[in-house]
Scaffold this motif. Sequence first.
Motif, mmCIF file in Angstrom:
data_model
loop_
_atom_site.group_PDB
_atom_site.id
_atom_site.type_symbol
_atom_site.label_atom_id
_atom_site.label_comp_id
_atom_site.label_asym_id
_atom_site.label_seq_id
_atom_site.Cartn_x
_atom_site.Cartn_y
_atom_site.Cartn_z
ATOM 1 N N GLY A 85 -56.446 89.696 11.980
ATOM 2 C CA GLY A 85 -57.892 89.636 12.498
ATOM 3 C C GLY A 85 -58.730 89.327 11.099
ATOM 4 N N GLN A 86 -58.256 90.404 9.974
ATOM 5 C CA GLN A 86 -59.288 90.142 8.814
ATOM 6 C C GLN A 86 -59.052 88.676 8.295
ATOM 7 O OE1 GLN A 86 -58.139 93.017 5.757
ATOM 8 N NE2 GLN A 86 -57.665 94.581 7.552
ATOM 9 N N VAL A 87 -57.969 87.881 8.328
ATOM 10 C CA VAL A 87 -58.049 86.624 7.937
ATOM 11 C C VAL A 87 -58.778 85.699 8.855
ATOM 12 C CG1 VAL A 87 -56.414 84.576 7.749
ATOM 13 C CG2 VAL A 87 -55.623 86.817 6.927
ATOM 14 N N PHE A 88 -58.625 85.875 10.270
ATOM 15 C CA PHE A 88 -59.256 85.219 11.181
ATOM 16 C C PHE A 88 -60.920 85.501 11.196
ATOM 17 C CE2 PHE A 88 -60.509 84.493 15.784
ATOM 18 C CZ PHE A 88 -60.044 83.099 15.820
ATOM 19 N N LEU A 89 -61.535 86.509 10.943
ATOM 20 C CA LEU A 89 -62.741 86.895 11.053
ATOM 21 C C LEU A 89 -63.738 85.828 10.355
ATOM 22 C CD1 LEU A 89 -64.965 88.533 12.264
ATOM 23 C CD2 LEU A 89 -64.513 90.332 10.085
#
Length: 310
Positions: free
Chosen positions: A61-65
Amino acid sequence: MDAEALRTFVTVAETGQFQAAADALGVSQQAVSKRIAALERHLGVMLLVRTSRGSRPSPDGQVFLPHAKKVLAVVEQAEQAVRPGSRPLRVDVLNRRISPAQAVHRFYRSHPEMELDVVTLSTENAAQAAQAVLEGTVDASFRALSADQVPAGISVERLMDAPLELLVGPGHPLADAPHVGPAELAGHRIWIPGIMPGTEWAAFYRTLSEAFGLSIDALGPDFGPEALMDTLAESDSLATLVGRGDRYLWPQAHDLRRIPLRDPTPVYPHVLLFRSGDQHPVLTALRDYLRTAGPRTPQDVWAPEWVETA
């Protein structure tokens, strides 16, 4: 990918709570949960880690945000680009010398804050102009359109009747007349070079000729209005027709005369075409302006019966 699901994920990541995200988005917490679950299924990864204190982005999620935020920014830009009033109103005036162009110019001078893009379409006739409006090439066009040429999705409003005037040189027999009836032009040669077969103005002049027994021709090449003015100034028999609001300039030595036509007054009916339901604020302001500040229509009007009026 569902933009609303992306927006929901970003909101949860920023607020840290499903309920806070639901409140911010104006939806239920259940709707937030369904959107996040659908997005995670689509991507095949877990985007949020649920804890007793709320939710935080997972490593994926951190990469996608940041990518999700960029996509939402592009979506917002795309929506803003087509939102009513966010871009100039694109208006086809047919010809920059004639009355619609002059009226739109007066509108702009009285409303300088309004954004306008004035163009002249290279379309051959009114039906093609209507199609260009329907397809979004322009937002509006001034044309003389017959009822059977109005496509579904197009609205029309007859906002500008341009009274015709006779334009002659000083040696013409009618040069000193204060006004002339259209029937009095029978027997005089009226030359309007550049009339293209199949156009609405060709249909207009054909109908006018038939109604009053006139001789209107477009013989010879069209070298432009300046050459036409030169020819009129030198001729004692040639005349042409122009609209009262049309802007033509000629040397003072030409001494050309613009003579109103009356009893009745033939008018060229410029009908505004626009997409049905178009809420562009400049279009609304232009229509209001033309209704109230446009040229007054004479009482003794003649216009072709085939022109669509509303």
